[in-house]
Design an enzyme around this catalytic site. Structure first.
Site, short mmCIF file in Angstrom:
data_model
loop_
_atom_site.label_atom_id
_atom_site.label_comp_id
_atom_site.label_asym_id
_atom_site.label_seq_id
_atom_site.Cartn_x
_atom_site.Cartn_y
_atom_site.Cartn_z
N ILE A 158 5.60 -12.06 -12.85
CA ILE A 158 5.16 -13.25 -11.82
C ILE A 158 3.97 -13.90 -12.45
O ILE A 158 3.76 -15.11 -12.46
CB ILE A 158 4.58 -12.72 -10.65
CG1 ILE A 158 6.05 -12.20 -9.96
CG2 ILE A 158 3.96 -13.85 -9.79
CD1 ILE A 158 5.77 -11.41 -8.74
N PRO A 209 0.00 -4.76 -9.62
CA PRO A 209 0.50 -4.22 -8.28
C PRO A 209 -0.68 -3.33 -7.48
O PRO A 209 -1.83 -3.36 -8.13
CB PRO A 209 1.23 -3.06 -8.93
CG PRO A 209 0.57 -2.91 -10.56
CD PRO A 209 0.12 -4.41 -10.68
N ARG A 237 -0.94 -7.87 -3.51
CA ARG A 237 -1.02 -6.98 -2.28
C ARG A 237 -2.41 -7.28 -1.85
O ARG A 237 -3.72 -7.26 -2.63
CB ARG A 237 -0.70 -5.43 -2.93
CG ARG A 237 0.36 -5.08 -3.07
CD ARG A 237 1.48 -5.23 -1.98
NE ARG A 237 2.75 -4.98 -2.09
CZ ARG A 237 3.74 -5.76 -2.31
NH1 ARG A 237 3.56 -7.01 -2.66
NH2 ARG A 237 5.18 -5.33 -2.81
N ASP A 261 -1.36 -14.73 0.53
CA ASP A 261 0.08 -14.59 1.38
C ASP A 261 -0.02 -13.02 1.94
O ASP A 261 0.89 -12.78 2.38
CB ASP A 261 1.40 -14.78 0.35
CG ASP A 261 2.49 -14.85 1.14
OD1 ASP A 261 2.62 -15.31 2.21
OD2 ASP A 261 3.38 -14.13 0.46
N GLU A 266 -0.87 -5.31 7.40
CA GLU A 266 -0.01 -6.46 8.09
C GLU A 266 1.04 -5.58 9.02
O GLU A 266 1.28 -4.77 8.87
CB GLU A 266 0.94 -6.56 6.74
CG GLU A 266 0.06 -7.47 5.64
CD GLU A 266 0.85 -7.90 4.25
OE1 GLU A 266 0.27 -8.71 3.68
OE2 GLU A 266 2.14 -7.18 4.08
N HIS A 287 2.58 -13.36 4.51
CA HIS A 287 3.58 -12.67 3.59
C HIS A 287 5.09 -13.24 3.58
O HIS A 287 5.91 -12.62 3.67
CB HIS A 287 3.40 -11.19 3.84
CG HIS A 287 3.89 -10.33 2.75
ND1 HIS A 287 3.44 -8.97 2.31
CD2 HIS A 287 4.50 -10.45 1.48
CE1 HIS A 287 3.87 -8.45 1.41
NE2 HIS A 287 4.73 -9.53 0.89
#
Length: 320
Positions: A158, A209, A237, A261, A266, A287
């Protein structure tokens, strides 16, 4: 095989199909599974398909026949891998299915922070342009990203996709990675230390991560090292940022924008510190970067392939 899908709706709200699973055994679909429902639902399962279910010692003990946890995600921090290994349970994830989508969301957030497209469109629809005495107006500062320096924390698939888009926009890129990645460097993209990245980047974007080492990576101390007026993006995250520190920095003007995002808890809670800065230049989406139809199609196709490979005796995408 007895296959149980524990949180089917979030991956497939009805526009895709689970039918391919029927080739592997009996299938039970649950749209959602509450924590106190896990034990009953996995009691006879050989294969569990899940996304956000927490696989701790108790959940694994409740599934004595479990052989495979097929995650519908790239991240696997919801699984106690040591406990799974002790019980002989294989865990498979789905790497890189949403790479272009997360890169797309990263720039959607950045462009919204810089141009306020949504707010200006709402103003037009509310008649503000009709009532304007000038041919053009803007309610917020407008920022050009060409020539700006983007700092990328985490240079996996990414991060690399984000770097390519940034270069296409005419941005220079600095990136920080746990390992040396000379193949990612070019005239407009260079690897640097974390502190140098914070000090030099106009925009910092997170693509690392969630690990114990990255928990709270962007805290008050890290923000203090950033440029005054820098922007921060998080599509990785929520736990990577100290949300209280980010809110305080927005309120104080140290950060000129924050786009995310993801959040630490969450769904977002009513007492999230980020809501204290809702009147500042902040954009938060629920998200959804991973959730395009194209990405979810790739996701389920890989989950089916992971299950097939496991049954055939050559498991793939195994995490440990």
């Amino acid at each position: 095989m007895n296959i149980v899908v524990l949180d089917a709706y979030v991956n497939n709200p009805g526009d895709l199909s689970w039918k391919q699973l029927e080739a592997f055994g009996s299938v039970t679909l649950y749209d959602r599974t509450a924590p106190d429902e896990v034990a009953f639902r996995v009691a006879d399962a050989n294969i569990a398909v899940s996304n956000k279910i927490t696989w701790d010692e108790a959940a694994l003990d409740a599934a004595p026949n479990l052989e495979l946890i097929a995650l519908t995600s790239t991240g696997f921090n919801v699984v106690d891998l040591d406990a799974a290994q002790r019980r002989g349970v294989t865990v498979c994830n789905v790497p890189a299915y949403s790479t272009p989508d997360v890169a797309q969301m990263t720039f959607a957030l950045l462009l919204e922070l810089c141009l306020h497209v949504g707010a200006h469109s709402r103003g037009v629809m509310n008649g503000e342009w009709v009532r304007s005495i000038d041919f053009s107006y803007w309610d917020y500062p407008l920022v050009e990203i060409a020539g700006k320096t983007l700092g990328i924390v985490g240079m996996g698939s990414i991060g690399q996709a984000v770097a390519r888009v940034a270069n296409a926009f005419g941005m220079d890129v600095l990136f920080n990675s746990r390992s040396a990645k000379p193949a990612c460097e070019n005239e407009h993209c260079r690897q640097v230390g974390f502190d140098e990245l914070l000090a030099r980047a106009d925009i910092v974007t997170l693509h690392a991560p969630a690990t114990p080492e990255t928990n709270g990576l962007i805290d008050a101390a890290a923000i203090a090292k950033m440029k005054d007026g820098a922007m921060l993006l998080n599509t990785a995250r929520g736990t990577l940022v100290d949300e209280r520190a980010v809110a305080d920095a927005l309120i104080a003007g140290k950060l000129s924008g924050f786009g995310a995002d993801v959040v630490a808890v969450e769904p977002m809670t009513q007492n999230s510190p980020l809501l204290d800065a809702k009147d500042k230049n902040i954009v938060i989406t629920p998200h959804i970067a991973w959730a395009t139809h194209e990405a979810r199609t790739r996701l389920l196709d890989t989950v089916f392939a992971n299950i097939r490979a496991f049954i055939e005796g050559h498991p793939q995408n195994v995490v440990s």
